[in-house]
Design a protein around this motif. Structure first.
Motif, PDB file in Angstrom:
ATOM      1  N   MET A  50       0.835  -1.188   0.000  1.00  0.00           N
ATOM      2  CA  MET A  50       0.000   0.000   0.000  1.00  0.00           C
ATOM      3  C   MET A  50       0.877   1.247   0.000  1.00  0.00           C
ATOM      4  SD  MET A  50      -3.010  -1.205  -0.182  1.00  0.00           S
ATOM      5  CE  MET A  50      -4.052   0.188   0.136  1.00  0.00           C
ATOM      6  N   LYS A  51       0.621   2.135  -0.951  1.00  0.00           N
ATOM      7  CA  LYS A  51       1.317   3.428  -1.026  1.00  0.00           C
ATOM      8  C   LYS A  51       0.254   4.495  -1.228  1.00  0.00           C
ATOM      9  CE  LYS A  51       5.771   1.887  -2.762  1.00  0.00           C
ATOM     10  NZ  LYS A  51       6.787   2.025  -3.812  1.00  0.00           N
ATOM     11  N   GLY A  52       0.085   5.341  -0.241  1.00  0.00           N
ATOM     12  CA  GLY A  52      -0.931   6.384  -0.331  1.00  0.00           C
ATOM     13  C   GLY A  52      -2.335   5.833  -0.425  1.00  0.00           C
ATOM     14  N   GLY A  53      -2.586   4.689   0.201  1.00  0.00           N
ATOM     15  CA  GLY A  53      -3.914   4.086   0.190  1.00  0.00           C
ATOM     16  C   GLY A  53      -4.238   3.307  -1.066  1.00  0.00           C
ATOM     17  N   VAL A  54      -3.250   3.154  -1.965  1.00  0.00           N
ATOM     18  CA  VAL A  54      -3.476   2.450  -3.230  1.00  0.00           C
ATOM     19  C   VAL A  54      -2.459   1.303  -3.353  1.00  0.00           C
ATOM     20  CG1 VAL A  54      -3.474   2.677  -5.751  1.00  0.00           C
ATOM     21  CG2 VAL A  54      -4.301   4.549  -4.332  1.00  0.00           C
ATOM     22  N   PRO A  55      -2.906   0.085  -3.702  1.00  0.00           N
ATOM     23  CA  PRO A  55      -1.947  -0.998  -3.889  1.00  0.00           C
ATOM     24  C   PRO A  55      -1.016  -0.717  -5.076  1.00  0.00           C
ATOM     25  CG  PRO A  55      -4.182  -1.857  -3.737  1.00  0.00           C
ATOM     26  CD  PRO A  55      -4.277  -0.374  -3.863  1.00  0.00           C
ATOM     27  N   THR A  56       0.289  -0.776  -4.823  1.00  0.00           N
ATOM     28  CA  THR A  56       1.301  -0.659  -5.869  1.00  0.00           C
ATOM     29  C   THR A  56       1.943  -2.024  -6.021  1.00  0.00           C
ATOM     30  OG1 THR A  56       1.673   1.664  -5.375  1.00  0.00           O
ATOM     31  CG2 THR A  56       3.407   0.514  -6.597  1.00  0.00           C
ATOM     32  N   CYS A  57       1.913  -2.556  -7.231  1.00  0.00           N
ATOM     33  CA  CYS A  57       2.353  -3.923  -7.484  1.00  0.00           C
ATOM     34  C   CYS A  57       3.635  -3.939  -8.317  1.00  0.00           C
ATOM     35  CB  CYS A  57       1.273  -4.686  -8.235  1.00  0.00           C
ATOM     36  SG  CYS A  57      -0.315  -4.667  -7.363  1.00  0.00           S
ATOM     37  N   THR A  58       4.516  -4.876  -8.009  1.00  0.00           N
ATOM     38  CA  THR A  58       5.752  -5.055  -8.763  1.00  0.00           C
ATOM     39  C   THR A  58       5.863  -6.515  -9.151  1.00  0.00           C
ATOM     40  OG1 THR A  58       6.804  -3.290  -7.511  1.00  0.00           O
ATOM     41  CG2 THR A  58       8.252  -4.752  -8.753  1.00  0.00           C
ATOM     42  N   VAL A  59       6.082  -6.771 -10.441  1.00  0.00           N
ATOM     43  CA  VAL A  59       6.191  -8.125 -10.987  1.00  0.00           C
ATOM     44  C   VAL A  59       7.623  -8.376 -11.417  1.00  0.00           C
ATOM     45  CG1 VAL A  59       5.380  -9.684 -12.808  1.00  0.00           C
ATOM     46  CG2 VAL A  59       3.837  -7.966 -11.867  1.00  0.00           C
ATOM     47  N   VAL A  60       8.141  -9.563 -11.099  1.00  0.00           N
ATOM     48  CA  VAL A  60       9.440 -10.002 -11.602  1.00  0.00           C
ATOM     49  C   VAL A  60       9.171 -11.184 -12.536  1.00  0.00           C
ATOM     50  CG1 VAL A  60      11.721 -10.914 -11.028  1.00  0.00           C
ATOM     51  CG2 VAL A  60      10.597  -9.282  -9.491  1.00  0.00           C
ATOM     52  N   PRO A  61       9.292 -10.970 -13.851  1.00  0.00           N
ATOM     53  CA  PRO A  61       8.992 -12.048 -14.794  1.00  0.00           C
ATOM     54  C   PRO A  61      10.113 -13.085 -14.853  1.00  0.00           C
ATOM     55  CG  PRO A  61       9.659 -10.084 -15.977  1.00  0.00           C
ATOM     56  CD  PRO A  61       9.621  -9.722 -14.524  1.00  0.00           C
ATOM     57  N   ALA A  62       9.761 -14.330 -15.156  1.00  0.00           N
ATOM     58  CA  ALA A  62      10.760 -15.381 -15.346  1.00  0.00           C
ATOM     59  C   ALA A  62      11.590 -15.091 -16.590  1.00  0.00           C
ATOM     60  CB  ALA A  62      10.078 -16.741 -15.454  1.00  0.00           C
ATOM     61  N   ASP A  63      10.960 -14.511 -17.594  1.00  0.00           N
ATOM     62  CA  ASP A  63      11.643 -14.116 -18.832  1.00  0.00           C
ATOM     63  C   ASP A  63      11.780 -12.592 -18.807  1.00  0.00           C
ATOM     64  OD1 ASP A  63      12.472 -13.511 -21.388  1.00  0.00           O
ATOM     65  OD2 ASP A  63      10.705 -14.309 -22.389  1.00  0.00           O
ATOM     66  N   PRO A  64      13.009 -12.056 -18.737  1.00  0.00           N
ATOM     67  CA  PRO A  64      13.192 -10.601 -18.629  1.00  0.00           C
ATOM     68  C   PRO A  64      12.572  -9.796 -19.768  1.00  0.00           C
ATOM     69  CG  PRO A  64      15.255 -11.751 -18.228  1.00  0.00           C
ATOM     70  CD  PRO A  64      14.272 -12.773 -18.705  1.00  0.00           C
ATOM     71  N   SER A  65      12.338 -10.412 -20.914  1.00  0.00           N
ATOM     72  CA  SER A  65      11.742  -9.674 -22.025  1.00  0.00           C
ATOM     73  C   SER A  65      10.216  -9.573 -21.898  1.00  0.00           C
ATOM     74  CB  SER A  65      12.113 -10.327 -23.362  1.00  0.00           C
ATOM     75  OG  SER A  65      11.488 -11.594 -23.487  1.00  0.00           O
ATOM     76  N   GLN A  66       9.628 -10.265 -20.936  1.00  0.00           N
ATOM     77  CA  GLN A  66       8.180 -10.256 -20.744  1.00  0.00           C
ATOM     78  C   GLN A  66       7.741  -8.931 -20.153  1.00  0.00           C
ATOM     79  OE1 GLN A  66       5.917 -12.772 -21.503  1.00  0.00           O
ATOM     80  NE2 GLN A  66       4.399 -11.235 -21.003  1.00  0.00           N
ATOM     81  N   THR A  67       6.821  -8.238 -20.814  1.00  0.00           N
ATOM     82  CA  THR A  67       6.360  -6.932 -20.331  1.00  0.00           C
ATOM     83  C   THR A  67       4.844  -6.808 -20.269  1.00  0.00           C
ATOM     84  OG1 THR A  67       6.452  -6.017 -22.564  1.00  0.00           O
ATOM     85  CG2 THR A  67       8.418  -5.724 -21.177  1.00  0.00           C
ATOM     86  N   THR A  68       4.119  -7.843 -20.610  1.00  0.00           N
ATOM     87  CA  THR A  68       2.664  -7.768 -20.579  1.00  0.00           C
ATOM     88  C   THR A  68       2.139  -8.776 -19.557  1.00  0.00           C
ATOM     89  OG1 THR A  68       2.652  -7.162 -22.911  1.00  0.00           O
ATOM     90  CG2 THR A  68       0.554  -7.844 -21.960  1.00  0.00           C
ATOM     91  N   PHE A  69       1.276  -8.257 -18.665  1.00  0.00           N
ATOM     92  CA  PHE A  69       0.763  -9.087 -17.577  1.00  0.00           C
ATOM     93  C   PHE A  69      -0.726  -8.846 -17.408  1.00  0.00           C
ATOM     94  CE2 PHE A  69       5.114  -7.882 -16.812  1.00  0.00           C
ATOM     95  CZ  PHE A  69       5.723  -9.107 -16.606  1.00  0.00           C
ATOM     96  N   GLN A  70      -1.362  -9.747 -16.686  1.00  0.00           N
ATOM     97  CA  GLN A  70      -2.749  -9.565 -16.288  1.00  0.00           C
ATOM     98  C   GLN A  70      -2.813  -9.685 -14.775  1.00  0.00           C
ATOM     99  OE1 GLN A  70      -4.855 -12.605 -18.538  1.00  0.00           O
ATOM    100  NE2 GLN A  70      -5.506 -11.056 -20.015  1.00  0.00           N
ATOM    101  N   TYR A  71      -3.711  -8.903 -14.155  1.00  0.00           N
ATOM    102  CA  TYR A  71      -3.896  -9.023 -12.715  1.00  0.00           C
ATOM    103  C   TYR A  71      -5.379  -9.056 -12.394  1.00  0.00           C
ATOM    104  CZ  TYR A  71      -5.225  -4.098 -12.225  1.00  0.00           C
ATOM    105  OH  TYR A  71      -5.876  -2.895 -12.325  1.00  0.00           O
ATOM    106  N   VAL A  72      -5.678  -9.585 -11.219  1.00  0.00           N
ATOM    107  CA  VAL A  72      -7.019  -9.513 -10.646  1.00  0.00           C
ATOM    108  C   VAL A  72      -6.880  -9.178  -9.170  1.00  0.00           C
ATOM    109  CG1 VAL A  72      -8.159 -11.086 -12.278  1.00  0.00           C
ATOM    110  CG2 VAL A  72      -7.108 -12.008 -10.202  1.00  0.00           C
ATOM    111  N   ALA A  73      -7.810  -8.410  -8.651  1.00  0.00           N
ATOM    112  CA  ALA A  73      -7.926  -8.134  -7.225  1.00  0.00           C
ATOM    113  C   ALA A  73      -9.281  -8.684  -6.806  1.00  0.00           C
ATOM    114  CB  ALA A  73      -7.821  -6.639  -6.949  1.00  0.00           C
ATOM    115  N   VAL A  74      -9.248  -9.712  -5.963  1.00  0.00           N
ATOM    116  CA  VAL A  74     -10.483 -10.384  -5.552  1.00  0.00           C
ATOM    117  C   VAL A  74     -10.602 -10.330  -4.030  1.00  0.00           C
ATOM    118  CG1 VAL A  74     -10.561 -11.925  -7.552  1.00  0.00           C
ATOM    119  CG2 VAL A  74      -9.342 -12.660  -5.498  1.00  0.00           C
TER     120      VAL A  74
END
Length: 143
Positions: A50-74
């Motif tokens: 949480m940063k300023g009341g908003v979730p800030t997310c950081t992804v570390v991909p297995a493949d460094p060239s990967q730049t597109t992700f999908q997320y869900v908050a449930v």
């Protein structure tokens, strides 16, 4: 030469072909061409804070060239497949428009090509801050 394993480096979401030479039958040469899909590499690590009341997310991909992700908050303990996924094109992103005073599980996965995805990674757990709302047009003066 006998049947050997062959290693090659390919990108996820790409159709690859492998030629295989097999001389184990001793009845002549045998070549085969095999087609296979390269799987979408999974996420290596993921955190949400949480940063300023908003979730800030950081992804570390297995493949460094990967730049597109999908997320869900449930809602806590809900399935990541219970809501539509949101696509992002960066390894750091914020999740907005969450309900106040709610516990969430956040999942992320890699998106390769237009529809191939890795397995969900997570959950990272966050709790949104307590929200206090006041009624409009309240009269705080004397009566």
């Amino acid at each position: 030469m006998y049947a050997d394993n062959v290693q090659m480096q390919v990108s996820p979401g790409v159709m690859a072909y492998m030629a295989r030479y097999d001389n184990t039958t001793r009845s002549g040469f045998h070549f085969s061409l095999e087609e296979f899909d390269v799987p979408c590499f999974a996420v290596s690590a993921f955190k949400a804070e949480m940063k300023g009341g908003v979730p800030t997310c950081t992804v570390v991909p297995a493949d460094p060239s990967q730049t597109t992700f999908q997320y869900v908050a449930v809602a806590r303990n809900a399935s990541p497949n219970s809501v539509p996924a949101v696509t992002v094109t960066t390894t750091t992103f914020q999740i907005t428009n969450l309900a106040m005073s709610t516990n969430y599980d956040i999942y992320v996965r890699a998106l390769c090509g237009t529809s191939d995805t890795s397995a969900w990674f997570g959950p990272a757990q966050v709790s949104t801050p307590l929200g206090i709302r006041f009624a409009d047009n309240m009269n705080w003066g004397s009566t």
